[in-house]
Motif scaffolding. Structure first.
Motif, PDB file in Angstrom:
ATOM      1  N   SER A 138      30.461  37.836 -21.715  1.00  0.00           N
ATOM      2  CA  SER A 138      29.299  37.249 -22.383  1.00  0.00           C
ATOM      3  C   SER A 138      28.106  37.175 -21.444  1.00  0.00           C
ATOM      4  O   SER A 138      26.958  37.379 -21.862  1.00  0.00           O
ATOM      5  N   VAL A 139      28.362  36.876 -20.172  1.00  0.00           N
ATOM      6  CA  VAL A 139      27.280  36.821 -19.190  1.00  0.00           C
ATOM      7  C   VAL A 139      26.794  38.234 -18.864  1.00  0.00           C
ATOM      8  O   VAL A 139      25.592  38.492 -18.760  1.00  0.00           O
ATOM      9  N   GLY A 140      27.727  39.157 -18.721  1.00  0.00           N
ATOM     10  CA  GLY A 140      27.368  40.519 -18.357  1.00  0.00           C
ATOM     11  C   GLY A 140      26.457  41.190 -19.365  1.00  0.00           C
ATOM     12  O   GLY A 140      25.569  41.957 -18.998  1.00  0.00           O
ATOM     13  N   ILE A 141      26.639  40.886 -20.651  1.00  0.00           N
ATOM     14  CA  ILE A 141      25.849  41.569 -21.686  1.00  0.00           C
ATOM     15  C   ILE A 141      24.370  41.233 -21.582  1.00  0.00           C
ATOM     16  O   ILE A 141      23.529  41.937 -22.158  1.00  0.00           O
ATOM     17  N   ILE A 142      24.022  40.197 -20.826  1.00  0.00           N
ATOM     18  CA  ILE A 142      22.603  39.891 -20.587  1.00  0.00           C
ATOM     19  C   ILE A 142      21.916  41.091 -19.951  1.00  0.00           C
ATOM     20  O   ILE A 142      20.723  41.336 -20.175  1.00  0.00           O
ATOM     21  N   GLY A 143      22.675  41.876 -19.170  1.00  0.00           N
ATOM     22  CA  GLY A 143      22.107  43.051 -18.521  1.00  0.00           C
ATOM     23  C   GLY A 143      21.607  44.099 -19.488  1.00  0.00           C
ATOM     24  O   GLY A 143      20.827  44.972 -19.123  1.00  0.00           O
ATOM     25  N   GLY A 144      22.055  44.036 -20.737  1.00  0.00           N
ATOM     26  CA  GLY A 144      21.543  44.960 -21.739  1.00  0.00           C
ATOM     27  C   GLY A 144      20.145  44.614 -22.204  1.00  0.00           C
ATOM     28  O   GLY A 144      19.500  45.405 -22.903  1.00  0.00           O
ATOM     29  N   ALA A 145      19.666  43.412 -21.830  1.00  0.00           N
ATOM     30  CA  ALA A 145      18.325  42.945 -22.190  1.00  0.00           C
ATOM     31  C   ALA A 145      18.108  42.969 -23.693  1.00  0.00           C
ATOM     32  O   ALA A 145      17.048  43.336 -24.179  1.00  0.00           O
ATOM     33  N   ASP A 146      19.126  42.573 -24.433  1.00  0.00           N
ATOM     34  CA  ASP A 146      19.055  42.556 -25.891  1.00  0.00           C
ATOM     35  C   ASP A 146      19.536  41.197 -26.364  1.00  0.00           C
ATOM     36  O   ASP A 146      20.740  40.921 -26.368  1.00  0.00           O
ATOM     37  N   GLY A 147      18.600  40.339 -26.759  1.00  0.00           N
ATOM     38  CA  GLY A 147      18.934  38.988 -27.153  1.00  0.00           C
ATOM     39  C   GLY A 147      19.945  38.900 -28.287  1.00  0.00           C
ATOM     40  O   GLY A 147      20.966  38.219 -28.161  1.00  0.00           O
ATOM     41  N   PRO A 148      19.709  39.578 -29.438  1.00  0.00           N
ATOM     42  CA  PRO A 148      20.672  39.489 -30.536  1.00  0.00           C
ATOM     43  C   PRO A 148      22.069  39.970 -30.156  1.00  0.00           C
ATOM     44  O   PRO A 148      23.072  39.374 -30.568  1.00  0.00           O
ATOM     45  N   THR A 149      22.148  41.042 -29.352  1.00  0.00           N
ATOM     46  CA  THR A 149      23.458  41.536 -28.928  1.00  0.00           C
ATOM     47  C   THR A 149      24.155  40.525 -28.029  1.00  0.00           C
ATOM     48  O   THR A 149      25.364  40.290 -28.153  1.00  0.00           O
ATOM     49  N   SER A 150      23.400  39.917 -27.122  1.00  0.00           N
ATOM     50  CA  SER A 150      23.971  38.893 -26.235  1.00  0.00           C
ATOM     51  C   SER A 150      24.514  37.725 -27.041  1.00  0.00           C
ATOM     52  O   SER A 150      25.616  37.223 -26.772  1.00  0.00           O
ATOM     53  N   ILE A 151      23.750  37.289 -28.038  1.00  0.00           N
ATOM     54  CA  ILE A 151      24.183  36.163 -28.871  1.00  0.00           C
ATOM     55  C   ILE A 151      25.420  36.537 -29.675  1.00  0.00           C
ATOM     56  O   ILE A 151      26.379  35.758 -29.778  1.00  0.00           O
TER      57      ILE A 151
END
Length: 376
Positions: A138-151
């Motif tokens: 969940s923390v790593g997906i922040i690297g995608g710089a995509d808010g909806p995907t991270s959420i």
């Protein structure tokens, strides 16, 4: 006097402590940045106001807070925890996305894939710091710089971290003009930044544009079936746009629908930062790891573009690699502005948008892979 004192004890003023006040100041800061500095106002303003609302102290058990069953905020928050709002946002993004530049220069899709390296590096870093595998993903997906995907991914793997992950993701997206340019300049020479991309591109036919969302959803979702809730609506929105036969639906998806989802997504995510559940050591660690994730994602895209140039006769501007993250359209705009500071006649915006579009797809695929892997 006794009644007056009892009344005062029941007010938010009496129940407030430093944690709530600190979060309210953060909310005010977000509102200020969105209004005065125009930093991603569509995101930061509803989030900032949500932070303020979510940190007004209240008595537990009255059905007021976002974490209390049967409260209005709890029902609105269901769109976050279920992944509903992110899916609707992706529908609107698809209806707003033009893939013609990406299809005209398919090699730019590689930059969108390369920029996802920030996700996996941060995942390993989070594991090393003691996060569980689900939390680390969940923390790593922040690297995608995509808010909806991270959420979306955090709601599936680590719902208790939705607030910190979402705030970190959107904060760094808003700070693109501060974070990305120094990294781009550090990793490129002036000669590289001056590389011009061709003004004329291969003409992409309407038939190609119509076939792409069909082929795209089949390839991507067969590769990562868990990405269907995001990429399914995304490609649906795109085919509504390019088909030319449902203009009303395409316009609705790209305006009223995505705007409504964005309002509720931002507001409820902001309200979820209730101080007594938000301010934890893990939340601070997420903000630290999020900055690393975003920086590595930017650097990975730029460095991969430089690597590609070793094998290409027609060189590409390495700055385009920074647009491989899926922060649409902020990173593409920043790439364009950085190039124009060196050469005002160098127009990279459309090429950068191609990388941006592929980054959106790439981050959603990564989220699907992580979800299926962590839950498998």
């Amino acid at each position: 006097m006794e009644l007056a004192l009892d009344f005062l004890k029941n007010t938010g003023f009496a129940m407030a402590d430093w944690r709530y006040l600190m979060m309210i100041l953060v909310g005010i800061l977000f509102c200020y940045l969105s209004i005065a500095k125009k930093y991603e106002p569509l995101l930061l303003l509803p989030i900032g106001f949500g932070i303020i609302i979510g940190n007004i102290p209240f008595f537990k058990g009255f059905g007021l807070g976002i974490y209390e069953d049967n409260s209005v905020l709890h029902y609105l928050y269901f769109g976050v925890t279920s992944g509903l709002y992110p899916s609707i946002v992706f529908l609107g993004l698809g209806a707003m996305t033009d893939f013609s530049s990406m299809l005209a220069r398919p090699k730019l899709m590689l930059l969108g894939a390369a920029a996802q390296m920030g996700i996996y590096f941060t995942l390993l870093s989070a594991l090393a710091l003691g996060f569980t595998p689900q939390e680390a993903a969940s923390v790593g997906i922040i690297g995608g710089a995509d808010g909806p995907t991270s959420i979306f991914l955090t709601a599936k793997l680590a719902p208790h971290l939705i607030g910190p992950v979402a705030i970190a993701a959107y904060s760094y997206m808003a700070l693109i003009p501060i974070i990305q340019p120094p990294i781009m300049r550090l990793l490129t020479t002036r000669r590289e930044r001056l590389i011009r991309m061709p003004d004329t591109e291969r003409h992409v036919s309407r038939k190609e544009l119509v076939f792409f969302p069909v082929v795209g959803v089949l390839l991507c979702c067969f590769l990562a079936p868990a990405s269907i809730p995001l990429l399914g609506p995304f490609f649906l929105g795109n085919i509504l746009k390019v088909s030319g036969v449902v203009d009303r639906l395409a316009k609705t998806a790209s305006s009223a629908v995505i705007d409504t989802a964005t309002i509720f997504l931002g507001f409820t995510v902001g309200a979820s930062t209730q101080a007594d559940v938000f301010i934890t050591p893990k939340a601070l660690g997420i903000f630290f790891l999020g900055s690393i994730a975003f920086s590595i994602a930017t650097a990975s895209g730029v460095l991969f573009a430089k690597l590609m140039n070793l094998f290409l006769k027609e060189k590409i501007n390495p700055l385009l690699g920074a647009a491989g993250v899926s922060a649409v359209p902020g990173s593409a705009r920043e790439v364009h502005l950085t190039a124009q500071k060196e050469d005002p006649g160098n127009y990279l915006l459309m090429h950068a948008m191609a990388c941006n579009a592929s980054g959106v797809i790439g981050s959603a695929i990564c989220a699907g892979i992580l979800w299926s892997f962590m839950m498998g």
